[in-house]
Design a protein around this motif. Structure first.
Motif, short mmCIF file in Angstrom:
data_model
loop_
_atom_site.label_atom_id
_atom_site.label_comp_id
_atom_site.label_asym_id
_atom_site.label_seq_id
_atom_site.Cartn_x
_atom_site.Cartn_y
_atom_site.Cartn_z
N LEU A 1 -10.34 2.04 2.97
CA LEU A 1 -9.30 1.44 3.82
C LEU A 1 -8.35 2.48 4.44
N ALA A 2 -8.70 3.76 4.29
CA ALA A 2 -7.77 4.82 4.70
C ALA A 2 -7.34 4.71 6.17
N CYS B 1 -10.78 6.55 0.00
CA CYS B 1 -10.71 5.09 0.06
C CYS B 1 -11.21 4.58 1.41
N CYS C 1 -4.95 1.74 6.53
CA CYS C 1 -3.63 1.97 5.93
C CYS C 1 -2.86 3.05 6.70
N CYS D 1 -5.76 9.72 0.81
CA CYS D 1 -6.59 8.50 0.85
C CYS D 1 -7.81 8.70 1.76
N ALA E 1 0.86 -1.20 0.00
CA ALA E 1 0.00 0.00 0.00
C ALA E 1 0.88 1.24 0.00
N ALA E 2 0.41 2.29 -0.60
CA ALA E 2 1.16 3.56 -0.63
C ALA E 2 0.26 4.63 -0.03
N TYR E 3 0.08 4.56 1.31
CA TYR E 3 -0.83 5.49 1.96
C TYR E 3 -0.35 6.94 1.86
S1 SF4 Z 1 -6.08 3.84 1.81
FE1 SF4 Z 1 -6.75 2.82 -0.07
S2 SF4 Z 1 -5.76 3.95 -1.72
FE2 SF4 Z 1 -4.70 4.50 0.18
S3 SF4 Z 1 -3.00 3.05 0.32
FE3 SF4 Z 1 -4.70 2.14 1.43
S4 SF4 Z 1 -5.74 0.84 -0.05
FE4 SF4 Z 1 -4.41 2.21 -1.21
#
Ligand code: SF4
Length: 328
Positions: free
Chosen positions: A246-247, A244, A250, A240, A234-236
Motif C-alpha cells: 500500500l506504499a 508494503c 499511503c 514503506c 496509517a503512519a507512512y
Molecule cells: S504503506 Fe503499509 S506499512 Fe506503510 S503506512 Fe501504509 S499500510 Fe502502513
C-alpha cells in the motif's frame, strides 16, 4: 491485490526472470542434501564439518500453515534430540503479531549436533569481494531477526536447543553463480523487532474501532475501498516503499495531508510536535509556535540564517561586473 484495486499497484516485486534465477540459485545451494550449504556453514561459523551423507533432511510437508508449523517444531525437536546435523528446507514458523499468528518461511534452518539452530537466508544479490550492498544486507538481517524470534519460541520448549544470533547469508560470489556466504549478527535487529512487536496494537482492537460493515474485499469499488482504508490510521514513512503493497497509496495520502513523515522518520523525529510542512513553515516564519520550544527556535534561527545568506548573495550579485552577473 488491495493496492491494485485501489488504483495504486505495489511498486515492488521481482521480474519473472529474477524470480527464476533466484530459485535456481537456491536449488544449487541446497543440492546434494545441502552439502555445499553445510560446507559454507562450518567454513564461516566454525565447528567440525558434517560427515558426507550424514545430514538429516526431514520431510516438513503437512496440510496448511498451522500443520506445517507443527511439523517443523516436531522436526526441530527430533533433530535436536538425535544430536546430529539436520537441514530443514523451507520450514514454517509461527509468530504472534498484534495478537494474531503470522506464518514465516525461512529459506532454511540448520540444526547443529550441539543443539544450536542457525537461520540461513539465500539471496540472489551478489557478494563482490566478500561484501554486498549494505541496504540489502540490512533488509536480510531484519528478515532473519524475525525468524530468530519465531525459532526462539520453539527452542524455549525444546530441551538442549539454542537459537544462534549469527545467521548465514548465502549469495552468488562476484558475478558468478557460485555460492559464497557471510555471517550476520542479528542481535540488534532482533531486539528492535521484539520491541516493535510488543508495541503493536492488537488486530482485534483495530477491528473494533472500525465502522460497522467495513470490508477490505478487493472486489469492492475503489471508492468503498478508499473509505475503508482511510478508516485505519496509517503512519507512512519512505521505508514503506520497500516493504508494503500500500506504499504508493499511503504516500499519496501523506503528501496530500502535508505530513512531514513523508520526508523520513529522522526528519519527523527532529521536528517534534510539528507534524505538517505548513506548520513547520509557519513556525520558521514566526507566525506559529512557542519560541521557547527548541524545535521552533532552531527553525527560526535556520530561517534567519537563510535570509541572511540570500541577502548577501543578492548584494554580491549587484556588485559584480555585468558580464559576470550575466553568466550566473
Ligand atoms: S504503506 Fe503499509 S506499512 Fe506503510 S503506512 Fe501504509 S499500510 Fe502502513
Amino acid at each position: 491485490m488491495l493496492a491494485t484495486a485501489l488504483g495504486s499497484p505495489a511498486p515492488f516485486g521481482q521480474s519473472q526472470f529474477a524470480f527464476m534465477r533466484g530459485n535456481a540459485f537456491e536449488a544449487k545451494v541446497k543440492a546434494d542434501g545441502g552439502t555445499e550449504l553445510l560446507r559454507l556453514m562450518y567454513e564461516r561459523l566454525g565447528g567440525s564439518p558434517a560427515p558426507a551423507g550424514d545430514v538429516s533432511t526431514p520431510d516438513l510437508s503437512a496440510a496448511g500453515p498451522e500443520g506445517r508449523a507443527a511439523r517443523t517444531a516436531l522436526a526441530l525437536r527430533e533433530a535436536t534430540a538425535a544430536g546430529g546435523w539436520a537441514l530443514l528446507d523451507h520450514p514454517m514458523l509461527a509468530l504472534e503479531v498484534a495478537g494474531s499468528p503470522a506464518y514465516l518461511e525461512p529459506d532454511a534452518v540448520v540444526v547443529h549436533p550441539d543443539g544450536r539452530w542457525t537461520v540461513v537466508e539465500i539471496k540472489s544479490f551478489p557478494m563482490i569481494d566478500a561484501s554486498a550492498d549494505a541496504a540489502k544486507v540490512g533488509a536480510a538481517a531484519r528478515q532473519a531477526a524475525v525468524y530468530v524470534l519465531a525459532l526462539e519460541r520453539v527452542a524455549a520448549v525444546t530441551e538442549g536447543a539454542e537459537v544462534g544470533h549469527r545467521v548465514l547469508l548465502v549469495c552468488p560470489k562476484d558475478f558468478s553463480n557460485l555460492p559464497t556466504a557471510s555471517v550476520v549478527d542479528v542481535r540488534k535487529q532482533r531486539a528492535v523487532t521484539r520491541r516493535q512487536l510488543t508495541r503493536l496494537t492488537r488486530i482485534e482492537d483495530i477491528a473494533d474501532a472500525l465502522p460497522e460493515g467495513t470490508t477490505f474485499d478487493p472486489a469492492c469499488s475503489p471508492q468503498e475501498l478508499e473509505s475503508a482504508v482511510s478508516s485505519v490510521t496509517a503512519a507512512y514513512a519512505p521505508e514503506c516503499l520497500a516493504a508494503c503493497e500500500l506504499a504508493f497509496h499511503c504516500r499519496a495520502r501523506s503528501r496530500a495531508q502535508g505530513a512531514v513523515a513523508t520526508l523520513g522518520r529522522s526528519v519527523r523525529g527532529e521536528l517534534g510536535g510539528l507534524t505538517t510542512v505548513a506548520g513547520v513553515l509557519a513556525a520558521a516564519a514566526g507566525k506559529e509556535g512557542d519560541p521557547a520550544d527548541p524545535t521552533v527556535a532552531a527553525l527560526r534561527r535556520a530561517a534567519d540564517l537563510r535570509a541572511d545568506a540570500l541577502e548577501s548573495a543578492a548584494a554580491l550579485r549587484a556588485q559584480a561586473p555585468e558580464g559576470v552577473a550575466a553568466c550566473r
